[in-house]
Structure formats: structure tokens, C-alpha cells
Design a protein around this motif. Sequence first.
Motif, mmCIF file in Angstrom:
data_model
loop_
_atom_site.group_PDB
_atom_site.id
_atom_site.type_symbol
_atom_site.label_atom_id
_atom_site.label_comp_id
_atom_site.label_asym_id
_atom_site.label_seq_id
_atom_site.Cartn_x
_atom_site.Cartn_y
_atom_site.Cartn_z
ATOM 1 N N ILE A 115 -3.531 0.528 -3.512
ATOM 2 C CA ILE A 115 -3.275 -1.022 -3.604
ATOM 3 C C ILE A 115 -1.856 -1.203 -4.817
ATOM 4 C CG2 ILE A 115 -3.334 -3.525 -3.622
ATOM 5 C CD1 ILE A 115 -6.544 -2.392 -2.892
ATOM 6 N N ASP A 116 -0.839 -1.930 -4.434
ATOM 7 C CA ASP A 116 0.320 -1.186 -5.595
ATOM 8 C C ASP A 116 0.752 -3.004 -5.997
ATOM 9 O OD1 ASP A 116 2.470 -1.453 -8.169
ATOM 10 O OD2 ASP A 116 3.950 -0.472 -6.523
ATOM 11 N N ILE A 117 0.715 -4.228 -7.089
ATOM 12 C CA ILE A 117 0.888 -5.063 -6.748
ATOM 13 C C ILE A 117 1.542 -5.448 -8.218
ATOM 14 C CG2 ILE A 117 -0.079 -7.436 -6.670
ATOM 15 C CD1 ILE A 117 -2.568 -6.764 -5.593
ATOM 16 N N ASP A 118 2.885 -6.246 -7.871
ATOM 17 C CA ASP A 118 3.905 -6.736 -8.571
ATOM 18 C C ASP A 118 3.916 -8.053 -9.043
ATOM 19 O OD1 ASP A 118 4.633 -4.203 -8.881
ATOM 20 O OD2 ASP A 118 6.422 -4.244 -7.806
ATOM 21 N N SER A 119 4.057 -8.896 -10.349
ATOM 22 C CA SER A 119 4.353 -9.811 -10.578
ATOM 23 C C SER A 119 5.391 -9.830 -11.052
ATOM 24 C CB SER A 119 2.582 -10.000 -11.013
ATOM 25 O OG SER A 119 3.331 -11.720 -11.610
ATOM 26 N N PHE A 157 1.447 -1.639 -0.064
ATOM 27 C CA PHE A 157 -0.012 0.035 -0.367
ATOM 28 C C PHE A 157 0.590 0.902 -0.019
ATOM 29 C CE2 PHE A 157 -2.251 -3.345 1.702
ATOM 30 C CZ PHE A 157 -3.716 -3.183 1.576
ATOM 31 N N TYR A 158 0.602 1.972 -1.120
ATOM 32 C CA TYR A 158 1.086 3.208 -1.065
ATOM 33 C C TYR A 158 -0.085 4.595 -0.033
ATOM 34 C CZ TYR A 158 5.264 2.231 -2.916
ATOM 35 O OH TYR A 158 6.355 1.782 -3.172
ATOM 36 N N LEU A 159 0.866 5.026 0.684
ATOM 37 C CA LEU A 159 -0.544 6.335 1.638
ATOM 38 C C LEU A 159 -0.125 7.672 1.220
ATOM 39 C CD1 LEU A 159 -0.227 4.831 4.646
ATOM 40 C CD2 LEU A 159 -1.387 4.146 3.487
ATOM 41 N N SER A 219 5.723 11.245 -10.475
ATOM 42 C CA SER A 219 6.469 9.846 -11.364
ATOM 43 C C SER A 219 5.873 8.359 -11.310
ATOM 44 C CB SER A 219 7.839 9.913 -10.720
ATOM 45 O OG SER A 219 7.760 9.943 -9.522
ATOM 46 N N GLY A 220 6.487 7.701 -11.941
ATOM 47 C CA GLY A 220 5.787 5.780 -11.507
ATOM 48 C C GLY A 220 4.196 5.591 -11.942
ATOM 49 N N ILE A 221 4.270 4.540 -12.101
ATOM 50 C CA ILE A 221 2.880 4.015 -12.734
ATOM 51 C C ILE A 221 2.102 4.466 -11.138
ATOM 52 C CG2 ILE A 221 1.738 2.605 -12.782
ATOM 53 C CD1 ILE A 221 4.222 2.102 -15.141
ATOM 54 N N CYS A 222 2.574 4.828 -10.241
ATOM 55 C CA CYS A 222 1.914 4.361 -8.886
ATOM 56 C C CYS A 222 1.536 5.868 -9.196
ATOM 57 C CB CYS A 222 2.888 4.602 -7.188
ATOM 58 S SG CYS A 222 3.261 2.674 -6.600
ATOM 59 N N GLY A 223 2.696 7.104 -9.441
ATOM 60 C CA GLY A 223 2.045 8.610 -9.556
ATOM 61 C C GLY A 223 0.545 8.958 -10.631
ATOM 62 N N ARG A 236 6.522 4.457 -17.602
ATOM 63 C CA ARG A 236 6.612 5.125 -16.508
ATOM 64 C C ARG A 236 7.345 4.935 -15.420
ATOM 65 N NH1 ARG A 236 -0.090 5.421 -16.996
ATOM 66 N NH2 ARG A 236 0.894 3.432 -18.034
ATOM 67 N N TYR A 237 7.567 3.706 -15.272
ATOM 68 C CA TYR A 237 8.109 2.459 -14.262
ATOM 69 C C TYR A 237 9.342 3.059 -13.464
ATOM 70 C CZ TYR A 237 8.637 -1.936 -12.667
ATOM 71 O OH TYR A 237 9.911 -3.148 -11.790
ATOM 72 N N LEU A 238 8.958 2.870 -12.599
ATOM 73 C CA LEU A 238 10.088 2.700 -11.812
ATOM 74 C C LEU A 238 10.094 1.085 -11.237
ATOM 75 C CD1 LEU A 238 8.443 5.928 -8.950
ATOM 76 C CD2 LEU A 238 10.292 6.193 -10.906
ATOM 77 N N ALA A 239 10.980 0.565 -11.526
ATOM 78 C CA ALA A 239 11.844 -1.083 -11.134
ATOM 79 C C ALA A 239 11.927 -0.726 -9.176
ATOM 80 C CB ALA A 239 13.336 -0.625 -11.773
ATOM 81 N N CYS A 240 11.530 -1.834 -8.569
ATOM 82 C CA CYS A 240 11.253 -2.365 -7.559
ATOM 83 C C CYS A 240 12.516 -3.522 -7.369
ATOM 84 C CB CYS A 240 9.784 -2.256 -7.006
ATOM 85 S SG CYS A 240 9.713 -3.109 -5.650
ATOM 86 N N SER A 241 12.587 -4.233 -8.068
ATOM 87 C CA SER A 241 12.929 -5.741 -8.139
ATOM 88 C C SER A 241 13.145 -6.010 -9.769
ATOM 89 C CB SER A 241 12.156 -6.720 -7.193
ATOM 90 O OG SER A 241 12.307 -7.882 -7.744
ATOM 91 N N SER A 289 5.545 -7.498 -14.223
ATOM 92 C CA SER A 289 4.119 -6.728 -14.689
ATOM 93 C C SER A 289 3.583 -5.816 -13.459
ATOM 94 C CB SER A 289 2.884 -7.780 -15.408
ATOM 95 O OG SER A 289 2.862 -8.634 -14.593
ATOM 96 N N GLU A 290 2.225 -5.049 -13.687
ATOM 97 C CA GLU A 290 1.978 -4.462 -12.391
ATOM 98 C C GLU A 290 0.847 -4.194 -12.578
ATOM 99 O OE1 GLU A 290 4.490 -1.111 -11.249
ATOM 100 O OE2 GLU A 290 3.780 -0.500 -9.818
ATOM 101 N N ILE A 291 0.397 -3.978 -11.378
ATOM 102 C CA ILE A 291 -1.412 -3.378 -11.061
ATOM 103 C C ILE A 291 -1.661 -2.394 -9.695
ATOM 104 C CG2 ILE A 291 -1.917 -5.129 -10.135
ATOM 105 C CD1 ILE A 291 -5.121 -4.471 -11.116
HETATM 106 N N1 SME Z 1 6.893 0.395 -10.267
HETATM 107 C C1 SME Z 1 6.385 1.713 -9.234
HETATM 108 C C2 SME Z 1 6.635 1.830 -7.988
HETATM 109 C C3 SME Z 1 6.526 0.943 -6.466
HETATM 110 S S1 SME Z 1 7.243 -0.138 -6.653
HETATM 111 O O1 SME Z 1 6.834 -1.652 -7.845
HETATM 112 C C4 SME Z 1 7.252 -1.043 -5.680
HETATM 113 C C5 SME Z 1 5.801 2.340 -9.514
HETATM 114 O O2 SME Z 1 6.525 2.347 -11.492
HETATM 115 O O3 SME Z 1 5.505 4.204 -9.517
#
Ligand code: SME
Length: 158
Positions: free
Chosen positions: A129-133, A53-55, A80-84, A103-108, A113-115
Motif C-alpha cells: 500500500i502506498d499513500i502520499d500526503s 497499490f503496487y503489486l 529504487s524508491g521508497i516503494c522498492g 530514495r524518494y521517486l517524485a510522483c506529484s 510525506s509518504e508511507i
Molecule cells: N514515491 C514512490 C513512488 C510512487 S509514487 O509516489 C505514486 C517511491 O519513492 O517509491
Amino acid sequence: MAKLIFRKQEEIQTEILNQIQALVDSQKPKGSVLNGTARLLKENFPKYNWVGFYLMDEGELSLGPYLGKPTSHTRINLDSGICGAAVREEQTIIVPDVKADPRYLACSLETKSEIVVPIRKEEKIVGEIDIDSDGLDAFDEQDKKFLEEISHLVSNCF
Ligand code: SME
């Protein structure tokens, strides 16, 4: 908690929604509800490799409860990011191939893929809610619908 295996995806989702509703109804602190929700998702859906979770905090996203590898993205600017992007667009974003999305900010390195699903409270976005696969194209409309229901449930503890 026992893992729910050998069951139809929809049945599992319904059971998980019931368990999250019970967590919300327990009136436990928000952190505890979000942590329990992340655990239910990560333990019951093998393709959800990182669940967090991001708050919203002072105009930025701040990392909340999560399960999975530690991330350096503990605060994310809304530019920035998918989250932003999910906050700016006020909608769920599915990225089937993170390598193809600038846009993707790498985490791992394993993430493919991500939602990201916004959490709304009284028309305002209060988190997501942030989920990576580790699988390519892991998220579909059924995941979106399921996670949006969860977002709605947990918005009650914000
Ligand atoms: N991938 C996200 C950043 C958060 S990490 O995946 C935990 C993004 O692009 O915003």
C-alpha cells in the motif's frame, strides 16, 4: 458511500476496517477489492491525497488500483524508491519529508510525506500500500498500525 465525518479517528478506522473486511469477504476479484479499499481510504482520510497499490510482478512492483493524480511510476525496480526499499527491508517505511529522503521517486509536486506498507502472503511480499500526503509529517504510528491491519486483511485476496 457517505463520508464519515465528525467522528473520532479511531472509530472511523474501526468502521473502515469493518468495511474492508466486508469487501474481502465478498469474494470479488482482487482488483475490485483493492480499488474499493483505495476509495474508502481516500474518501475518509483527507490527508491521504494519493492512495494506491503496487503489486509484485516478475521481480518488480507494478502499479495496481489507485486514486489520485496519475503517476509515471507504473513499474518500480526494487532497487529504487521508497516503494522498492519497503520490499527490500520487508517493513513499513514512513517518510516525514520526502524532500529530505534521497530514495524518494517524485510522483506529484504537492507530495510532502509518504508511507509504504508491504502486503505479505505466506511470508512473501506480494505487494504494498502506498499513500502520499500533501502535508509534511502526515503519518504516525496510528496510521502505521491501521494500514498494517488493512494490509493483513487484503492479503487474503492475493
Ligand atoms: N514515491 C514512490 C513512488 C510512487 S509514487 O509516489 C505514486 C517511491 O519513492 O517509491
